[in-house]
Design a protein around this motif. Structure first.
Motif, PDB file in Angstrom:
ATOM      1  N   MET A 127       0.806  -1.233   0.000  1.00  0.00           N
ATOM      2  CA  MET A 127       0.000   0.000   0.000  1.00  0.00           C
ATOM      3  C   MET A 127       0.834   1.275   0.000  1.00  0.00           C
ATOM      4  N   GLY A 128       2.146   1.136   0.077  1.00  0.00           N
ATOM      5  CA  GLY A 128       3.002   2.326   0.033  1.00  0.00           C
ATOM      6  C   GLY A 128       3.594   2.631   1.398  1.00  0.00           C
ATOM      7  N   ALA A 129       4.858   2.240   1.606  1.00  0.00           N
ATOM      8  CA  ALA A 129       5.450   2.303   2.955  1.00  0.00           C
ATOM      9  C   ALA A 129       5.573   3.730   3.480  1.00  0.00           C
ATOM     10  N   VAL A 130       5.895   4.671   2.605  1.00  0.00           N
ATOM     11  CA  VAL A 130       6.135   6.027   3.108  1.00  0.00           C
ATOM     12  C   VAL A 130       4.823   6.683   3.551  1.00  0.00           C
ATOM     13  N   ALA A 131       3.833   6.659   2.667  1.00  0.00           N
ATOM     14  CA  ALA A 131       2.553   7.304   3.009  1.00  0.00           C
ATOM     15  C   ALA A 131       1.887   6.587   4.187  1.00  0.00           C
ATOM     16  N   VAL A 132       1.894   5.263   4.148  1.00  0.00           N
ATOM     17  CA  VAL A 132       1.261   4.497   5.222  1.00  0.00           C
ATOM     18  C   VAL A 132       2.044   4.657   6.527  1.00  0.00           C
ATOM     19  N   GLY A 133       3.371   4.625   6.422  1.00  0.00           N
ATOM     20  CA  GLY A 133       4.197   4.793   7.623  1.00  0.00           C
ATOM     21  C   GLY A 133       3.950   6.145   8.281  1.00  0.00           C
ATOM     22  N   ARG A 134       3.881   7.190   7.475  1.00  0.00           N
ATOM     23  CA  ARG A 134       3.610   8.528   8.036  1.00  0.00           C
ATOM     24  C   ARG A 134       2.253   8.559   8.717  1.00  0.00           C
ATOM     25  N   ALA A 135       1.252   7.990   8.054  1.00  0.00           N
ATOM     26  CA  ALA A 135      -0.104   8.004   8.621  1.00  0.00           C
ATOM     27  C   ALA A 135      -0.147   7.214   9.930  1.00  0.00           C
ATOM     28  N   ALA A 136       0.563   6.089   9.973  1.00  0.00           N
ATOM     29  CA  ALA A 136       0.586   5.276  11.196  1.00  0.00           C
ATOM     30  C   ALA A 136       1.231   6.055  12.335  1.00  0.00           C
ATOM     31  N   LEU A 137       2.305   6.765  12.024  1.00  0.00           N
ATOM     32  CA  LEU A 137       2.980   7.563  13.065  1.00  0.00           C
ATOM     33  C   LEU A 137       2.061   8.689  13.544  1.00  0.00           C
ATOM     34  N   GLU A 138       1.343   9.303  12.604  1.00  0.00           N
ATOM     35  CA  GLU A 138       0.383  10.349  13.001  1.00  0.00           C
ATOM     36  C   GLU A 138      -0.720   9.773  13.883  1.00  0.00           C
ATOM     37  N   GLY A 139      -1.100   8.529  13.609  1.00  0.00           N
ATOM     38  CA  GLY A 139      -2.225   7.938  14.324  1.00  0.00           C
ATOM     39  C   GLY A 139      -1.891   7.373  15.685  1.00  0.00           C
ATOM     40  N   GLY A 140      -0.612   7.147  15.972  1.00  0.00           N
ATOM     41  CA  GLY A 140      -0.290   6.634  17.304  1.00  0.00           C
ATOM     42  C   GLY A 140       0.841   5.628  17.364  1.00  0.00           C
ATOM     43  N   ALA A 141       1.378   5.226  16.203  1.00  0.00           N
ATOM     44  CA  ALA A 141       2.547   4.346  16.229  1.00  0.00           C
ATOM     45  C   ALA A 141       3.768   5.156  16.622  1.00  0.00           C
ATOM     46  N   SER A 142       4.720   4.527  17.309  1.00  0.00           N
ATOM     47  CA  SER A 142       5.959   5.240  17.611  1.00  0.00           C
ATOM     48  C   SER A 142       7.167   4.593  16.950  1.00  0.00           C
ATOM     49  N   TRP A 143       6.975   3.392  16.401  1.00  0.00           N
ATOM     50  CA  TRP A 143       8.038   2.713  15.662  1.00  0.00           C
ATOM     51  C   TRP A 143       7.485   2.284  14.309  1.00  0.00           C
ATOM     52  N   LEU A 144       8.398   2.095  13.334  1.00  0.00           N
ATOM     53  CA  LEU A 144       8.080   1.402  12.090  1.00  0.00           C
ATOM     54  C   LEU A 144       8.983   0.175  12.012  1.00  0.00           C
ATOM     55  N   ALA A 145       8.546  -0.864  11.296  1.00  0.00           N
ATOM     56  CA  ALA A 145       9.388  -2.043  11.089  1.00  0.00           C
ATOM     57  C   ALA A 145       9.332  -2.467   9.632  1.00  0.00           C
ATOM     58  N   VAL A 146      10.489  -2.917   9.143  1.00  0.00           N
ATOM     59  CA  VAL A 146      10.597  -3.422   7.768  1.00  0.00           C
ATOM     60  C   VAL A 146      11.452  -4.685   7.783  1.00  0.00           C
ATOM     61  N   ALA A 147      11.451  -5.397   6.651  1.00  0.00           N
ATOM     62  CA  ALA A 147      12.204  -6.645   6.581  1.00  0.00           C
ATOM     63  C   ALA A 147      13.641  -6.409   6.128  1.00  0.00           C
ATOM     64  N   MET A 148      13.827  -5.453   5.212  1.00  0.00           N
ATOM     65  CA  MET A 148      15.126  -5.338   4.549  1.00  0.00           C
ATOM     66  C   MET A 148      15.747  -3.974   4.782  1.00  0.00           C
ATOM     67  N   VAL A 149      17.070  -3.956   4.757  1.00  0.00           N
ATOM     68  CA  VAL A 149      17.808  -2.708   4.962  1.00  0.00           C
ATOM     69  C   VAL A 149      17.383  -1.673   3.920  1.00  0.00           C
ATOM     70  N   GLU A 150      17.225  -2.112   2.679  1.00  0.00           N
ATOM     71  CA  GLU A 150      16.866  -1.173   1.605  1.00  0.00           C
ATOM     72  C   GLU A 150      15.505  -0.516   1.873  1.00  0.00           C
ATOM     73  N   GLU A 151      14.589  -1.281   2.456  1.00  0.00           N
ATOM     74  CA  GLU A 151      13.283  -0.703   2.809  1.00  0.00           C
ATOM     75  C   GLU A 151      13.441   0.377   3.880  1.00  0.00           C
ATOM     76  N   GLY A 152      14.293   0.107   4.852  1.00  0.00           N
ATOM     77  CA  GLY A 152      14.540   1.098   5.903  1.00  0.00           C
ATOM     78  C   GLY A 152      15.201   2.337   5.350  1.00  0.00           C
ATOM     79  N   ALA A 153      16.158   2.129   4.449  1.00  0.00           N
ATOM     80  CA  ALA A 153      16.859   3.269   3.844  1.00  0.00           C
ATOM     81  C   ALA A 153      15.877   4.151   3.076  1.00  0.00           C
ATOM     82  N   ALA A 154      14.918   3.525   2.395  1.00  0.00           N
ATOM     83  CA  ALA A 154      13.929   4.299   1.632  1.00  0.00           C
ATOM     84  C   ALA A 154      13.073   5.153   2.569  1.00  0.00           C
ATOM     85  N   LEU A 155      12.723   4.625   3.731  1.00  0.00           N
ATOM     86  CA  LEU A 155      11.964   5.432   4.697  1.00  0.00           C
ATOM     87  C   LEU A 155      12.791   6.633   5.141  1.00  0.00           C
TER      88      LEU A 155
END
Ligand SMILES: *Cc1c(COP(=O)(O)O)cnc(C)c1O
Length: 401
Positions: A37-65
């Motif tokens: 669904m799109g890690a950046v947009a969804v990750g931002r929305a999750a953080l706005e909604g109450g998440a305090s961490w994000l998790a990914v499987a791969m280093v490249e995914e983390g780097a993209a965030l």
């Protein structure tokens, strides 16, 4: 065709989960591009909604965030390969480690940098212990050695101890017994580390199923993916997710999948549309062609399995095999269907709906595979607000994270 990603639903779900598990923190799992669904947009929305961490499987995914400007802690759910350790530090990602070799590789990356990582050390490490999932994780007998190695390595610090549940989504007695056993083994692992004189700042074990169904697994933090997307981890847990869907309670579905009718024709009884000429029409019927196919995440077996789509507010079966780029829909005799009409594959139309869970049941799979199976060429269209979305809409482009 397009997939709508409801960022308001992501924010709602993050807040709902955070309230459910409080005082535990919420880690939003956005691996595999947030389940497609799109890690950046969804990750931002999750953080706005109450998440305090994000998790990914791969280093490249983390780097993209990080490149998108996200500053929240980002957990890597598996031990990175040695060659990736410099990137882990450079992007301030939080690695999971399970082996002393992994500790050595990360330690070497930190100390070999010649001070280049100033301000990024000490690197917090989450050590994972295998309590029965048997995928990754330190063997309980080797855990203390791994934790000691972290403590001994200059520039590294123990940030957390964690484990992963294998069957928290299943409610039969054997599965419940297994989950209880995993939580007991995790407790033993914590005690072994404490007895070695090492204090653990944070412990986490729960995925979505644990967070929903196992209050004792919530500990200091839960790692939720599928629930954040408003989808039940399994049919057994559907009632925990549902909670009066559509009435503001419970979790809201984030993804819907849409297309538009491209051709309409009336075919006689006995005609057999599409490849293989698999099934004759039982009566003269209106057949609509819709440009979305198995390359886009409608599996070939959706036809044989009896899959339906929504046209004109009603469920209609496919009239023949799914092709790479198109499906044919049997809309029934005399159906008032025109080119350009909206087709909903996942989501609501009128009073009718087709959910990710419906697809999973039809296809004898799980919602995770339905979501991540939606193809790369389907544009993801964020809806439901957020400054980032408004900005991209003004530019006339779709945010494709
Ligand atoms: C994918 C994953 C999660 C999230 O699982 P959901 O069932 O989607 O909540 C949590 N923890 C780990 C280790 C994972 O790999």
């Amino acid at each position: 065709m397009w997939a709508e990603v409801d960022l308001a639903a992501v924010r709602h779900n993050a807040g709902w989960l955070r309230r459910l598990v409080a005082p535990a923190a919420l880690c939003a799992v956005v691996k595999a591009d947030a389940y497609g669904m799109g890690a950046v947009a969804v990750g931002r929305a999750a953080l706005e909604g109450g998440a305090s961490w994000l998790a990914v499987a791969m280093v490249e995914e983390g780097a993209a965030l990080r490149r998108s400007g996200i500053d929240a802690p980002v957990l890597l759910l598996s031990e990175p390969v040695p060659e990736a350790m410099e990137a882990v530090v450079a992007h301030r990602l939080t690695p999971t480690l399970c082996t002393t070799a992994g500790v050595a590789a990360l330690g070497a990356a930190v100390s070999g940098s010649g001070g280049g990582f100033e301000g990024r050390v000490p690197v917090e490490v989450h050590v994972k212990v295998d309590t029965g999932m048997h995928r990754v994780g330190a063997d309980p007998g080797e855990l203390v050695a791994v934790v000691r190695a972290v403590e001994a390595a200059p520039g590294l610090r123990l940030g957390a101890l964690w484990t992963h549940l294998a069957v928290a989504d299943e409610v039969d007695d054997e599965s419940r017994g297994f989950t209880a056993g995993q939580l007991a083994r995790f407790e033993q692992a914590r005690r072994a580390v404490a007895e070695a004189g090492i204090s653990v700042p944070l412990v986490h074990a729960a995925n979505s199923a644990g967070a929903l169904a196992w209050p004792t697994s919530r500990l200091d933090m839960v790692r939720c993916g599928i629930a954040l997307y408003g989808v039940a981890p399994s049919p057994d847990l559907a009632s925990l997710v549902d909670g009066g869907r559509g009435e503001g309670e419970g979790l809201h579905p984030v993804l819907s999948l849409h297309a538009r009718v491209s051709h309409v024709r009336v075919l006689d009884a006995g005609e057999r549309p599409s490849y293989g000429r698999r099934r004759p029409l039982s009566r003269r019927s209106v057949v609509a062609t819709v440009p979305i196919g198995y390359a886009d995440g409608v599996p070939r077996r959706y036809f044989a399995a009896g899959g339906t789509v929504l046209v004109g507010g009603r469920r209609h079966p496919l009239a023949g095999a799914v092709t790479m780029d198109q499906i044919v829909v049997d809309c029934g005799p005399g159906a008032a269907v025109s080119v350009g009409d909206d087709v909903v594959l996942i989501g609501e139309q009128g009073t009718e709906s087709l959910t990710v869970e419906d697809w999973a049941e039809t296809l004898d799979t799980i919602g995770y595979e339905v979501l991540t199976g939606i193809g790369a060429r389907v544009p993801r269209v964020p809806v439901g607000g957020g400054r980032a979305v408004e900005d991209t809409e003004r530019c006339g482009t779709e945010e494709r994270a």
